[in-house]
Design a protein around this motif. Structure first.
Motif, short mmCIF file in Angstrom:
data_model
loop_
_atom_site.label_atom_id
_atom_site.label_comp_id
_atom_site.label_asym_id
_atom_site.label_seq_id
_atom_site.Cartn_x
_atom_site.Cartn_y
_atom_site.Cartn_z
N PHE A 72 0.68 -1.30 0.17
CA PHE A 72 0.04 0.09 -0.07
C PHE A 72 0.88 1.21 0.09
CE2 PHE A 72 -3.80 -2.29 2.73
CZ PHE A 72 -4.31 -2.74 1.43
N LEU A 78 -4.31 2.35 8.58
CA LEU A 78 -3.92 1.30 9.49
C LEU A 78 -2.76 1.52 10.22
CD1 LEU A 78 -4.42 -1.41 6.60
CD2 LEU A 78 -6.06 -0.80 8.41
N PHE A 166 -0.48 -8.12 0.07
CA PHE A 166 -0.34 -7.96 1.51
C PHE A 166 0.17 -8.99 2.44
CE2 PHE A 166 -1.87 -6.45 5.65
CZ PHE A 166 -1.90 -5.11 5.65
N VAL A 238 -6.51 0.36 1.09
CA VAL A 238 -7.04 -0.14 1.91
C VAL A 238 -8.50 -0.69 1.82
CG1 VAL A 238 -7.72 -0.09 4.48
CG2 VAL A 238 -5.59 0.89 3.59
N PHE A 239 -9.30 0.07 1.45
CA PHE A 239 -10.59 -0.49 1.30
C PHE A 239 -10.89 -1.44 0.19
CE2 PHE A 239 -14.28 2.62 3.21
CZ PHE A 239 -13.36 2.73 4.31
N LEU A 241 -8.87 -3.35 -0.73
CA LEU A 241 -8.53 -4.79 -0.36
C LEU A 241 -9.52 -5.27 0.81
CD1 LEU A 241 -5.23 -6.12 1.13
CD2 LEU A 241 -7.44 -7.50 0.92
N GLY A 242 -9.46 -4.76 2.06
CA GLY A 242 -10.13 -5.34 3.06
C GLY A 242 -11.79 -5.32 2.96
N ALA A 243 -12.38 -4.02 2.49
CA ALA A 243 -13.56 -3.72 2.58
C ALA A 243 -14.28 -4.60 1.47
CB ALA A 243 -13.85 -2.05 2.39
N ILE A 289 -9.83 -11.31 8.60
CA ILE A 289 -8.50 -10.60 8.80
C ILE A 289 -7.83 -11.70 9.72
CG2 ILE A 289 -7.10 -8.51 8.84
CD1 ILE A 289 -9.46 -7.14 7.73
N ALA A 292 -3.16 -8.70 10.91
CA ALA A 292 -3.02 -7.71 10.37
C ALA A 292 -2.28 -6.62 11.12
CB ALA A 292 -4.29 -7.07 9.54
N PHE A 392 -5.23 -12.98 5.48
CA PHE A 392 -6.47 -13.10 5.34
C PHE A 392 -7.15 -14.46 4.89
CE2 PHE A 392 -4.63 -9.23 3.40
CZ PHE A 392 -5.36 -8.19 4.00
C1 261 Z 1 -10.87 -1.98 5.31
C2 261 Z 1 -9.83 -2.70 5.76
O1 261 Z 1 -8.85 -3.09 5.11
C3 261 Z 1 -7.92 -3.68 5.41
C4 261 Z 1 -7.73 -4.19 6.92
C5 261 Z 1 -6.37 -4.78 7.19
C6 261 Z 1 -5.57 -4.94 6.37
C7 261 Z 1 -5.74 -4.87 5.07
C8 261 Z 1 -6.67 -3.94 4.71
O2 261 Z 1 -6.81 -3.49 3.40
#
Ligand code: 261
Length: 404
Positions: A72, A78, A166, A238-239, A241-243, A289, A292, A392
């Motif tokens: 990222f 984060l 990641f 971040v979004f 990926l995780g969201a 997750i 992380a 993940f």
């Molecule tokens: C929206 C939360 O996204 C993450 C959380 C922890 C690690 C990587 C993420 O993209």
């Protein structure tokens, strides 16, 4: 070197990705905080150790998994601390507040879920992860962000590429990353994302709308100024990926657990009000997750009896904390009826998940629509579900059948 450290030294990234519980069940018993050479970091495995560190932002500074930073770049929420973290949460949180989510979420999720189910209905079989859960998850969050014109397949490809990078946490004995090609694939996806999102931001600068990214651009900056793209992009990744990925993981994990225990599946199908409880237990059972958060000790610390010198980064394994038998009886079992104890799938402390309500609402609606449309859903008897991943974690796919 003692026999206890010996087995930890030979733990591999492959083992962690395939069956982290085999490793962490033993770590919780023998070494609640231990250096794991495969990832070059200290790792906290018990619920007690993870909570003690996550909730103590005075003595621990939040950083990010090194492979996460390589994926990222710097500047994500984060890895932010203090005022910078507060500012980023002011940008991110408003659109995700429960009262706000409840106003838009049905219209955002149900029509697309129904549309996909209508297409599947006559087929009698599907990989429900690839053909329903993942698309619903990315379409909902993608639309919320304002990426309505990016196809679901593209959004799925983005989160998969970013997640592999990641989670590419393996290092050699010098601490250098292995498998560099996974990072290079993520670099290419980041460029592709900017090519798609730059023109959207240009447009939102002139024509704000209700999307999250439009709000980030307008409301997160100083008075009357636009938020800088430098601040926005790391958090878009971040979004993306995780969201995008995790609501889908929780859906598939919930259904996998229920298909393995038809009595619990029948209860949930007969009583849809049980869906949130099932999804919450699934998030505990296999945290999407799993790993992380990484925190660095500001001073010499002792956690669960283990001395941690100042400056040591410690990785918190929430997926392992959620299997701690000090808190849960038979933690390896998915049990709708277990007494409610707060689990760590959404983290703890200041960095606790901002999207818990929107994410779990998307999960709930997707499962409500699925069980309504296909109440006679069954596991495909020819297929064994494979869970994969340490950072993940979720089912690799989920083949199901039903009588049409
Ligand atoms: C929206 C939360 O996204 C993450 C959380 C922890 C690690 C990587 C993420 O993209």
């Amino acid at each position: 070197m003692s026999a206890t450290t010996n087995w930890i030294d030979s733990v591999t990234m492959e083992q962690l990705n395939e069956d982290p519980n085999a490793v962490h069940d033993r770590l919780r018993d023998e070494a609640p905080v231990a250096f794991v050479p495969a990832v070059g970091l200290h790792v906290a495995s018990t619920r007690e150790a993870c909570m003690a560190i996550a909730q103590d932002s005075e003595n621990w500074t939040t950083v990010i998994l090194p492979s996460g930073e390589r994926t990222f770049g710097t500047g994500t929420v984060l890895a932010a601390n203090g005022d910078e973290h507060v500012e980023l949460r002011k940008m991110i949180d408003p659109g995700l507040r429960p009262a706000s989510v409840d106003g838009y979420i049905d219209d955002m999720v149900r029509p697309y879920a129904r549309h996909l189910l209508e297409q599947l209905d006559e087929k009698g079989r599907a990989d429900i992860q690839e053909e329903y859960f993942a698309p619903v998850s990315v379409r909902a969050v993608g639309d919320l962000m304002g990426l309505t014109n990016v196809p679901a397949e593209t959004l799925v490809r983005w989160f998969k590429t970013l997640a592999l990078a990641f989670g590419n946490a393996a290092v050699d004995d010098k601490g250098d990353f292995l498998n560099l090609e996974l990072f290079e694939a993520a670099d290419a996806v980041r460029e592709e994302i900017q090519e798609v999102v730059d023109p959207l931001l240009d447009n939102w600068a002139e024509n704000p709308d209700h999307s999250l990214l439009s709000h980030w651009l307008h409301d997160g900056g100083a008075e009357g100024e636009l938020q800088s793209r430098e601040k926005i992009y790391p958090n878009i990744y971040v979004f993306l990926l995780g969201a995008l990925q995790e609501p889908g993981h929780v859906m598939t994990t919930t259904l996998t657990a229920l298909l393995r225990d038809p009595a619990q599946l029948e209860r949930v199908i007969d009583e849809p009000a049980l869906i949130p409880r099932a999804a919450n237990e699934a998030a505990r059972w296999v945290a999407p997750i799993w790993v992380a958060a990484v925190k660095v000790a500001n001073c010499d610390m002792t956690v669960s009896g283990v001395d941690i010198p100042a400056g040591t980064p410690v990785l918190l394994t929430y997926g392992s904390a959620n299997r701690d038998s000090d808190t849960w009886d038979s933690p390896e079992q998915f049990d709708l009826d277990r007494p409610t104890m707060p689990h760590l799938a959404f983290g703890a402390g200041r960095h606790a998940c901002a999207g818990v309500h929107v994410g779990m609402s998307i999960v709930r609606i997707a499962l409500e629509e699925l069980f309504e449309a296909i109440p006679n859903i069954e596991a495909d008897p020819d297929e064994d579900v494979t869970f994969w991943g340490w950072t993940f974690r979720g089912p690799q796919g989920l083949r199901v059948t039903w009588e049409v």
